[in-house]
Design an enzyme around this catalytic site. Sequence first.
Site, PDB file in Angstrom:
ATOM      1  N   ASP A   3      28.806  37.412  -2.288  1.00  0.00           N
ATOM      2  CA  ASP A   3      29.080  36.017  -2.625  1.00  0.00           C
ATOM      3  C   ASP A   3      29.264  35.286  -1.302  1.00  0.00           C
ATOM      4  OD1 ASP A   3      29.820  33.664  -4.066  1.00  0.00           O
ATOM      5  OD2 ASP A   3      31.939  34.179  -3.896  1.00  0.00           O
ATOM      6  N   CYS A  66      27.181  35.180  -7.227  1.00  0.00           N
ATOM      7  CA  CYS A  66      27.276  33.784  -6.807  1.00  0.00           C
ATOM      8  C   CYS A  66      26.228  32.971  -7.560  1.00  0.00           C
ATOM      9  CB  CYS A  66      27.028  33.704  -5.304  1.00  0.00           C
ATOM     10  SG  CYS A  66      27.020  32.022  -4.675  1.00  0.00           S
ATOM     11  N   ASN A  67      26.683  31.992  -8.329  1.00  0.00           N
ATOM     12  CA  ASN A  67      25.753  31.145  -9.085  1.00  0.00           C
ATOM     13  C   ASN A  67      24.875  30.320  -8.147  1.00  0.00           C
ATOM     14  OD1 ASN A  67      26.871  31.064 -12.153  1.00  0.00           O
ATOM     15  ND2 ASN A  67      28.548  31.319 -10.715  1.00  0.00           N
ATOM     16  N   CYS A 176      30.936  28.809 -11.416  1.00  0.00           N
ATOM     17  CA  CYS A 176      31.060  29.231 -10.018  1.00  0.00           C
ATOM     18  C   CYS A 176      32.015  30.409 -10.048  1.00  0.00           C
ATOM     19  CB  CYS A 176      31.640  28.099  -9.174  1.00  0.00           C
ATOM     20  SG  CYS A 176      32.173  28.616  -7.523  1.00  0.00           S
ATOM     21  N   THR A 177      31.670  31.475  -9.334  1.00  0.00           N
ATOM     22  CA  THR A 177      32.466  32.702  -9.475  1.00  0.00           C
ATOM     23  C   THR A 177      33.862  32.583  -8.860  1.00  0.00           C
ATOM     24  OG1 THR A 177      31.368  33.618  -7.504  1.00  0.00           O
ATOM     25  CG2 THR A 177      30.455  34.212  -9.655  1.00  0.00           C
ATOM     26  N   HIS A 178      34.100  31.548  -8.066  1.00  0.00           N
ATOM     27  CA  HIS A 178      35.466  31.328  -7.577  1.00  0.00           C
ATOM     28  C   HIS A 178      36.402  30.851  -8.699  1.00  0.00           C
ATOM     29  CE1 HIS A 178      33.599  31.497  -3.578  1.00  0.00           C
ATOM     30  NE2 HIS A 178      34.813  31.493  -3.040  1.00  0.00           N
TER      31      HIS A 178
END
Length: 252
Positions: A3, A66-67, A176-178
């Site tokens: 990511d 990660c998108n 979003c992976t965050h």
Amino acid sequence: MFDSGLGGLSVWRAVTRELPEWPVTYLADQAYVPYGSKSREQLIERSLRIGHFLHEQGASLLVVACNTATSAAVDTMRKELPIPIVAIEPAVKPAARASRTGRIAVLATEFMLQSARFHSLLQRHAGTVEVLPRPGRGWVELVEAGRIDGDEAREKVAAVVEPLLAENVDHIVLGCTHYPFLAPLIRDIVGPDVVLDDPAEGSARRAADLLAGKAPQKPNGYRFYTTADTAPMSDVLPVLIGHPYPVQHAGI
Ligand code: DGL
């Protein structure tokens, strides 16, 4: 897996749960975080470089956690890299199918929300459901610093999520992976009835399907790399995944 930074650890949690026998190497490209403000060319260049590095480390499968990198680079990665690639994209399809109010929100980076891949996703899967796209301004920085609760995080999450309360959305897609690390704060604001859609489990199941019938070559072990200084990532890992691990520098 990789990511831009530490957000992909939300996918790491799902992958390590789904594939407990497999060694997993996670690379955080923190020298280039945030990806949301980079150009398509830069994201393709970084994704290929990282993909080659992880392949050289012995990876038999690559999870793009990660998108934003997926939207910019996954097609090129699939052409250039000799291993299967599992991508991640906002869970618009399940959210739109399950929506009863006919209105859903998608939270993601500016890059992602403007990408052709996202527009194609909406065209294919939103149907008659109205989609409200919203960038999570400042959220990536909060997660990178491990500041996922407290007043600053609450304020930044509220600034994006509170206005949605008046919009009658019944699903909020975490694109979003965050963002899943801020889900407890989002939940506090929206209450129990709004569904938060996180695609991490789907990507983990896809990885497990692709690895079915194969045995891991090495015993279980988790390795972590960052392209920036190692100390900040070492400090934040226990906050995000509940356990400290050694972090190595990748000079790529
Ligand atoms: N975690 C990333 C995503 O899923 C990108 C965040 C960023 O670096 O802007 O889109």
